[in-house]
Design a protein around this motif. Structure first.
Motif, mmCIF file in Angstrom:
data_model
loop_
_atom_site.group_PDB
_atom_site.id
_atom_site.type_symbol
_atom_site.label_atom_id
_atom_site.label_comp_id
_atom_site.label_asym_id
_atom_site.label_seq_id
_atom_site.Cartn_x
_atom_site.Cartn_y
_atom_site.Cartn_z
ATOM 1 N N ALA A 50 0.831 -1.208 0.000
ATOM 2 C CA ALA A 50 0.000 0.000 0.000
ATOM 3 C C ALA A 50 0.865 1.257 0.000
ATOM 4 O O ALA A 50 0.583 2.221 -0.738
ATOM 5 N N ILE A 51 1.932 1.265 0.812
ATOM 6 C CA ILE A 51 2.830 2.430 0.857
ATOM 7 C C ILE A 51 3.481 2.646 -0.501
ATOM 8 O O ILE A 51 3.556 3.781 -1.009
ATOM 9 N N ILE A 52 3.945 1.570 -1.128
ATOM 10 C CA ILE A 52 4.630 1.674 -2.417
ATOM 11 C C ILE A 52 3.681 2.169 -3.501
ATOM 12 O O ILE A 52 4.016 3.075 -4.277
ATOM 13 N N ILE A 53 2.487 1.598 -3.559
ATOM 14 C CA ILE A 53 1.522 1.986 -4.600
ATOM 15 C C ILE A 53 1.096 3.440 -4.437
ATOM 16 O O ILE A 53 1.040 4.208 -5.414
ATOM 17 N N LEU A 54 0.799 3.842 -3.209
ATOM 18 C CA LEU A 54 0.361 5.215 -2.966
ATOM 19 C C LEU A 54 1.470 6.223 -3.264
ATOM 20 O O LEU A 54 1.218 7.275 -3.858
ATOM 21 N N SER A 55 2.695 5.899 -2.877
ATOM 22 C CA SER A 55 3.810 6.826 -3.141
ATOM 23 C C SER A 55 4.106 6.892 -4.635
ATOM 24 O O SER A 55 4.407 7.972 -5.173
ATOM 25 N N TYR A 56 4.007 5.766 -5.325
ATOM 26 C CA TYR A 56 4.222 5.747 -6.776
ATOM 27 C C TYR A 56 3.149 6.569 -7.493
ATOM 28 O O TYR A 56 3.450 7.368 -8.389
ATOM 29 N N THR A 57 1.904 6.394 -7.061
ATOM 30 C CA THR A 57 0.804 7.149 -7.661
ATOM 31 C C THR A 57 0.981 8.651 -7.449
ATOM 32 O O THR A 57 0.778 9.452 -8.367
#
Length: 502
Positions: A386-393
C-alpha cells in the motif's frame, strides 16, 4: 546506566545482593542479545548517516549565503547539536522499555497513551511525504542525466519522460522496501554514501580549481542577507538532520546497546553529517557567492562530471527511499493496531516484577510493541504494498510537493526531532513515575554491591547522579520548548512566504 548507592544493610548482604543483581543483569543482557541485536556499530552508523544526509546537502550553499559564513556555520553546528540531543534522549528513553521493542508508539503508550495514535500517524505521513519527494527527484533528474550522456536522447521520447524513469526505479526500490530489518540496508546505504562522497568531492574540486569565480557574486562573511531570507533557510538546515524516525530501529537491532556504544553512534553520525554540510556550504558558497541557487550541481558547466553528479543524487535518493518506508510501515501498523479500549487495561502493580523484566506496556494481556520484524507476513506485505503503490501514484501525478513537504517537515520533522524526545523523557524520568521507580530499583540491585565497596564515594556518586538526572530532565523540557518554537517559526515562514508569493 546511572549508579545508585546502597542506603542500608550489612556489607555481606549488600555484596550478595550485588552479586545476585549482577547475575540477573548479565542474564537479562544475554537474553536480550539473543532476542535482537545482530547489527554492528558500523552498519548502524552507516544507516543513520544515510538517513540524515540527503539531497538537502545541495541546498546548504544557498543557506550559507543567507546567513553569512560565520553565522551559517554556527547554525549548522547548532542544529546538529540539538538533533544529537534528541537522539540521545531517545537512547535514554529506550532504557525504560523491553530490549528490542523501542518505538515512539511504545513510549507514547506509557507516557501519553491518548495521543499515541496521533504521534504515529504524524510519523507515517512525514516519512511517506519524504519518500514521495525522493521519487519526484528521480523523475526530475533522470532526463537530464540521459541527455548528459547522450545529447540525442530527445529523439527517443520515453528516455526523457519522467514517468518512465520513476517506474524503472520503482523496480529497484520495491525489493529493498520489503526487507524487514534496517540492518539489511547497510550495503545500499554504503553505495548512497559513496554518491554523497562524489558530490562533496565535485564541489570541493571546483572550488579549489577556481573555475567558477569569474561570475561569482559577493561574499558575506559576518553580515547576513536579512531576517526573512535567513528564516526561509533555517528550516532547511534544521530538517537536514532529521533521522530520529529510524533511531529506535537502530537501538533495537544494534548488537551492543550499551550507553557508550549508542552515544558513539550518535556522535559519529551527526558529526559526519555536520562536517559534510559545513564543507559543502562553505566551498559551494565561496565558489558562486550570492549568485548560488538551491541545487548547486545545476550551476556547474554541463560535463560528464556534473552529469555523474546528477546520477549520484538519483542513486542517493533511490537507496534512501527504503529508509523512509521502514519507519512508515511500523507507524502505520501501530496506528492500525491501536484500540481505545487498550487504554483502560489495568497495569501491573509496582511490586509485581522488577523493571524491564517484562515490557512496561501494561497488564497481563499486553502484547509487544509493533515492530517490522514482528508484523505478520500477510500484514507486512499488505502495508508495504500500500505504501509503495500510494507513493508511486503520488509521484506520477504530482510534479512538485514543495509546499506539502514544507508543512509536513515543519510539523512532522520538528515533532520527531525535538518535541517528542523531550516530552517523553521529561515525563518518563520523573521521580514520581512508576516506570522510573522500576528502572531505579533494577539499577540499584545491579550496582549496590560495587557501591557498598566504595563507601562514602558511592553515596557521593549517587548525589552526583541525581543532579545529572535533574539537569537532563530540565534540558529535555527545554528541547521540547525549542522544538515548539521551531515549529511555529517554520510554519510562520511558510505562510509568510506563501502570502508574499501571491
Amino acid at each position: 546506566m546511572a549508579s545508585y548507592s546502597s542506603v542500608g544493610g550489612a556489607s555481606g548482604n549488600s555484596s550478595d545482593a550485588g552479586s545476585r543483581g549482577r547475575r540477573r543483569r548479565s542474564s537479562r543482557s544475554a537474553k536480550d542479545l539473543n532476542f535482537t541485536g545482530q547489527a554492528s556499530w558500523f552498519s548502524s552508523n552507516v544507516n543513520l548517516v544515510n538517513t540524515i544526509i540527503g539531497a538537502g546537502t545541495l541546498a546548504m550553499p544557498l543557506a550559507m549565503s543567507h546567513f553569512g559564513i560565520l553565522l551559517g556555520t554556527f547554525v549548522i553546528i547548532w542544529s546538529g547539536m540539538t538533533a544529537a540531543f534528541g537522539l540521545y534522549l531517545q537512547t535514554r528513553c529506550a532504557r525504560y522499555l523491553e530490549r528490542g521493542t523501542s518505538s515512539f508508539f511504545a513510549l507514547s503508550q506509557i507516557t501519553y497513551p491518548n495521543a499515541a495514535v496521533i504521534f504515529d500517524a504524524a510519523i507515517a505521513i512525514k516519512c511517506f511525504g519524504v519518500g514521495v519527494s525522493y521519487l519526484i527527484i528521480i523523475g526530475d533528474l533522470m532526463p537530464g542525466v540521459v541527455r548528459g550522456f547522450n545529447p540525442g536522447a530527445d529523439a527517443v521520447p520515453f528516455l526523457v519522460d519522467r514517468h518512465f524513469w520513476v517506474t524503472v526505479f520503482m523496480l529497484v526500490v520495491i525489493p529493498l522496501s520489503f526487507l524487514r530489518r534496517l540492518d539489511s540496508l547497510k550495503y545500499t546505504s554504503i553505495i548512497a554514501l559513496i554518491s554523497i562522497g562524489y558530490l562533496v568531492v565535485l564541489v570541493v574540486f571546483h572550488f579549489v580549481k577556481g573555475d567558477t569565480k569569474t561570475d561569482r557574486g559577493d561574499i558575506r562573511v559576518i553580515a547576513w542577507g536579512g531576517l526573512i531570507p535567513a528564516l526561509k533557510s533555517f528550516p532547511v538546515i534544521v530538517f537536514a538532520y532529521t533521522c530520529h524516525q529510524n533511531m529506535f530501529s537502530i537501538l533495537n537491532e544494534i548488537k551492543d546497546n550499551s550507553h557508550r556504544q549508542t552515544t558513539s553512534v550518535i556522535a559519529a553520525s551527526i558529526g559526519s553529517a555536520a562536517s559534510v554540510y559545513v564543507l559543502v556550504a562553505i566551498t559551494g558558497y565561496l565558489s558562486f557567492g550570492n549568485k548560488v541557487i538551491g541545487n548547486i550541481v545545476g550551476m556547474y558547466v554541463p560535463s560528464i562530471a556534473s552529469t555523474i553528479a546528477k546520477a549520484a543524487i538519483v542513486i542517493l535518493v533511490m537507496f534512501s527511499y527504503p529508509l523512509q518506508v521502514h519507519p512508515c510501515r511500523a507507524s502505520v501498523d501501530a496506528v492500525l493496531k491501536w484500540r481505545p479500549n487498550n487504554l483502560t487495561k489495568p497495569r501491573n502493580s509496582p511490586s509485581s516484577s522488577p523493571a524491564r523484566a517484562i515490557p512496561l506496556l501494561g497488564g497481563s494481556g499486553a502484547q509487544p510493541v509493533a515492530r517490522n520484524d514482528t508484523i505478520g507476513e500477510l500484514r507486512f506485505a499488505i502495508i508495504t504494498t500500500a505504501i509503495i503503490i500510494l507513493s508511486y501514484t503520488a509521484a506520477m501525478t504530482v510534479s512538485s510537493l514543495d509546499k506539502v513537504l514544507a508543512y509536513v517537515g515543519s510539523t512532522g520533522s520538528t515533532s520527531i526531532s525535538f518535541i517528542l524526545p523531550g516530552l517523553f523523557y521529561y515525563k518518563i524520568s520523573s521521580p514520581e513515575s512508576l516506570h522510573h521507580q522500576r528502572l531505579s530499583k533494577d539499577d540499584d540491585e545491579g550496582d549496590s554491591g560495587d557501591e557498598e565497596e566504595e563507601g562514602n564515594s558511592g553515596r557521593t556518586g549517587f548525589g552526583s547522579s541525581q543532579w545529572r538526572q535533574a539537569l537532563l530532565r530540565k534540558m529535555s523540557l527545554a528541547l521540547a520548548i525549542y522544538g515548539l518554537f521551531v515549529m511555529i517559526l517554520c510554519l510562520g515562514t511558510n505562510l509568510f512566504a506563501g502570502a508574499a508569493g501571491h
